[in-house]
Motif scaffolding. Structure first.
Motif, PDB file in Angstrom:
ATOM      1  N   ILE A  33      25.955  40.413  37.496  1.00 37.65           N
ATOM      2  CA  ILE A  33      25.560  39.075  36.921  1.00 37.65           C
ATOM      3  C   ILE A  33      26.440  37.965  37.266  1.00 37.65           C
ATOM      4  N   GLU A  34      27.772  38.230  37.538  1.00 36.97           N
ATOM      5  CA  GLU A  34      28.593  37.059  38.049  1.00 36.97           C
ATOM      6  C   GLU A  34      28.263  36.355  39.158  1.00 36.97           C
ATOM      7  N   LYS A  35      28.399  35.161  38.873  1.00 34.49           N
ATOM      8  CA  LYS A  35      27.982  33.993  40.148  1.00 34.49           C
ATOM      9  C   LYS A  35      29.482  34.005  40.841  1.00 34.49           C
ATOM     10  N   THR A  36      29.605  34.195  41.899  1.00 31.54           N
ATOM     11  CA  THR A  36      31.076  34.424  42.301  1.00 31.54           C
ATOM     12  C   THR A  36      31.348  33.793  43.685  1.00 31.54           C
ATOM     13  N   TYR A  37      32.838  33.314  44.067  1.00 34.52           N
ATOM     14  CA  TYR A  37      33.321  33.232  45.151  1.00 34.52           C
ATOM     15  C   TYR A  37      34.679  33.857  45.307  1.00 34.52           C
ATOM     16  N   VAL A  38      35.142  33.902  46.588  1.00 36.75           N
ATOM     17  CA  VAL A  38      36.545  34.456  46.849  1.00 36.75           C
ATOM     18  C   VAL A  38      37.720  33.589  46.956  1.00 36.75           C
ATOM     19  N   ILE A  39      39.022  33.966  46.459  1.00 35.91           N
ATOM     20  CA  ILE A  39      40.168  33.474  47.193  1.00 35.91           C
ATOM     21  C   ILE A  39      40.808  34.778  48.046  1.00 35.91           C
ATOM     22  N   LEU A  40      40.907  34.358  49.188  1.00 34.35           N
ATOM     23  CA  LEU A  40      41.634  35.400  50.022  1.00 34.35           C
ATOM     24  C   LEU A  40      43.232  35.041  50.139  1.00 34.35           C
ATOM     25  N   GLU A  41      44.065  35.789  49.976  1.00 35.13           N
ATOM     26  CA  GLU A  41      45.493  35.687  50.235  1.00 35.13           C
ATOM     27  C   GLU A  41      45.991  36.429  50.893  1.00 35.13           C
ATOM     28  N   ILE A  42      46.598  36.043  52.264  1.00 40.89           N
ATOM     29  CA  ILE A  42      47.256  36.693  53.179  1.00 40.89           C
ATOM     30  C   ILE A  42      48.805  36.484  53.148  1.00 40.89           C
ATOM     31  N   MET A  45      49.264  32.366  52.761  1.00 43.34           N
ATOM     32  CA  MET A  45      48.168  31.475  53.144  1.00 43.34           C
ATOM     33  C   MET A  45      47.062  32.109  52.414  1.00 43.34           C
ATOM     34  N   LYS A  46      46.161  30.959  51.560  1.00 46.99           N
ATOM     35  CA  LYS A  46      45.188  31.265  50.744  1.00 46.99           C
ATOM     36  C   LYS A  46      43.951  30.599  51.544  1.00 46.99           C
ATOM     37  N   VAL A  47      42.675  31.171  51.588  1.00 46.92           N
ATOM     38  CA  VAL A  47      41.460  30.513  51.993  1.00 46.92           C
ATOM     39  C   VAL A  47      40.388  30.754  50.820  1.00 46.92           C
ATOM     40  N   LEU A  48      39.504  29.912  50.609  1.00 49.37           N
ATOM     41  CA  LEU A  48      38.530  29.771  49.764  1.00 49.37           C
ATOM     42  C   LEU A  48      37.297  30.063  50.437  1.00 49.37           C
ATOM     43  N   ILE A  49      36.459  31.382  50.006  1.00 49.24           N
ATOM     44  CA  ILE A  49      35.389  31.501  50.528  1.00 49.24           C
ATOM     45  C   ILE A  49      34.229  31.462  49.719  1.00 49.24           C
ATOM     46  N   ILE A  50      33.041  30.883  50.088  1.00 51.16           N
ATOM     47  CA  ILE A  50      31.842  30.639  49.408  1.00 51.16           C
ATOM     48  C   ILE A  50      30.650  30.858  49.864  1.00 51.16           C
ATOM     49  N   SER A  51      29.509  31.215  49.375  1.00 46.82           N
ATOM     50  CA  SER A  51      28.232  31.408  50.075  1.00 46.82           C
ATOM     51  C   SER A  51      27.015  31.143  49.140  1.00 46.82           C
ATOM     52  N   ASP A  52      26.184  30.817  49.821  1.00 51.68           N
ATOM     53  CA  ASP A  52      24.540  31.030  49.098  1.00 51.68           C
ATOM     54  C   ASP A  52      24.582  30.215  47.719  1.00 51.68           C
ATOM     55  N   SER A  53      25.011  28.898  47.860  1.00 54.82           N
ATOM     56  CA  SER A  53      24.972  28.034  46.601  1.00 54.82           C
ATOM     57  C   SER A  53      23.720  27.321  46.560  1.00 54.82           C
ATOM     58  N   HIS A  54      22.695  27.425  47.611  1.00 60.88           N
ATOM     59  CA  HIS A  54      21.364  27.125  47.171  1.00 60.88           C
ATOM     60  C   HIS A  54      21.249  25.744  46.460  1.00 60.88           C
ATOM     61  N   GLY A  72      51.009  40.425  56.304  1.00 59.78           N
ATOM     62  CA  GLY A  72      50.183  41.464  56.842  1.00 59.78           C
ATOM     63  C   GLY A  72      49.361  42.165  55.700  1.00 59.78           C
ATOM     64  N   SER A  73      49.276  41.804  54.466  1.00 59.34           N
ATOM     65  CA  SER A  73      48.478  42.315  53.491  1.00 59.34           C
ATOM     66  C   SER A  73      47.322  41.056  53.137  1.00 59.34           C
ATOM     67  N   ALA A  74      46.140  41.668  52.811  1.00 59.77           N
ATOM     68  CA  ALA A  74      45.269  40.594  52.240  1.00 59.77           C
ATOM     69  C   ALA A  74      44.921  41.048  50.907  1.00 59.77           C
ATOM     70  N   ALA A  75      44.690  40.144  49.908  1.00 55.84           N
ATOM     71  CA  ALA A  75      44.454  40.162  48.495  1.00 55.84           C
ATOM     72  C   ALA A  75      43.219  39.376  48.505  1.00 55.84           C
ATOM     73  N   VAL A  76      41.991  40.087  48.097  1.00 54.09           N
ATOM     74  CA  VAL A  76      40.851  39.519  47.952  1.00 54.09           C
ATOM     75  C   VAL A  76      40.490  39.765  46.489  1.00 54.09           C
ATOM     76  N   THR A  77      40.273  38.338  45.955  1.00 50.73           N
ATOM     77  CA  THR A  77      40.022  38.044  44.415  1.00 50.73           C
ATOM     78  C   THR A  77      38.850  37.219  44.343  1.00 50.73           C
ATOM     79  N   PHE A  78      37.832  37.955  43.391  1.00 47.14           N
ATOM     80  CA  PHE A  78      36.664  37.588  43.133  1.00 47.14           C
ATOM     81  C   PHE A  78      36.892  36.567  41.819  1.00 47.14           C
TER      82      PHE A  78
END
Length: 170
Positions: free
Chosen positions: A134-143, A1-10, A146-152
């Motif tokens: 300096i990088e403008k970032t968001y995350v893809i979380l892949e589960i 399973m993958k989840v896109l996580i983003i914030s503060d796009s203002h 029972g293991s979670a990979a967090v990639t920015f």
């Protein structure tokens, strides 16, 4: 399973749409952790489960949300109501109260992930005004298993070197 996580796009719109289009076919959920500064019905917010940040005035956004994805409970908050610039303890207590194992938040614009007390905390940073990097970032979380990979990722979809982490979910 993958989840896109983003914030503060203002206020960014095209960038949100590009990121959504890039990942929507591979993700089961897309979370925006607040400060979009956009109305809930704006086309750029389509497909995102979103909370209200301190710069959002749209009343349709909830302050906090609990979401279930692939058997995991997520606690989603912007973070300003939990004093995240000083401590994650308040978020930890809220997550425990809701039985959440994964917390997605923003507010500080500082990208990072850590595990504490059996809870995974993810701040995707900001795609508009990053802090501490300096990088403008968001995350893809892949589960998986029972293991979670967090990639920015940088706003253009390039992985941020040296930031990927793996966590065991209990």
């Amino acid at each position: 399973m993958k989840v896109l996580i983003i914030s503060d796009s203002h206020g960014l719109t095209d960038e949100l749409q590009e990121i959504r289009k890039r990942h929507e076919s591979e993700t089961e959920a897309m979370f925006h952790c607040g400060d979009s500064e956009l109305p809930a019905d704006h086309p750029s917010m389509q497909g995102f489960v979103s909370v209200r940040g301190n710069c959002d005035y749209e009343q349709k956004y909830a302050e906090e949300l609990i979401e279930e994805a692939d058997g995991f409970r997520f606690f989603i908050a912007h973070g300003h109501m939990h004093n995240v610039k000083s401590t994650l303890m308040n978020l930890k207590y809220a997550a425990e109260d809701h039985g959440a194992k994964i917390v997605c938040f923003g507010h500080s614009h500082v990208a990072g992930a850590e595990s504490a007390g059996g809870i995974l905390f993810i701040n995707p940073g900001s795609i508009r005004l990053p802090r501490m990097r300096i990088e403008k970032t968001y995350v893809i979380l892949e589960i998986q298993n029972g293991s979670a990979a967090v990639t920015f990722y940088q706003q253009d979809g390039t992985p941020v070197k040296g930031m990927a982490q793996r966590f065991e979910l209990s």
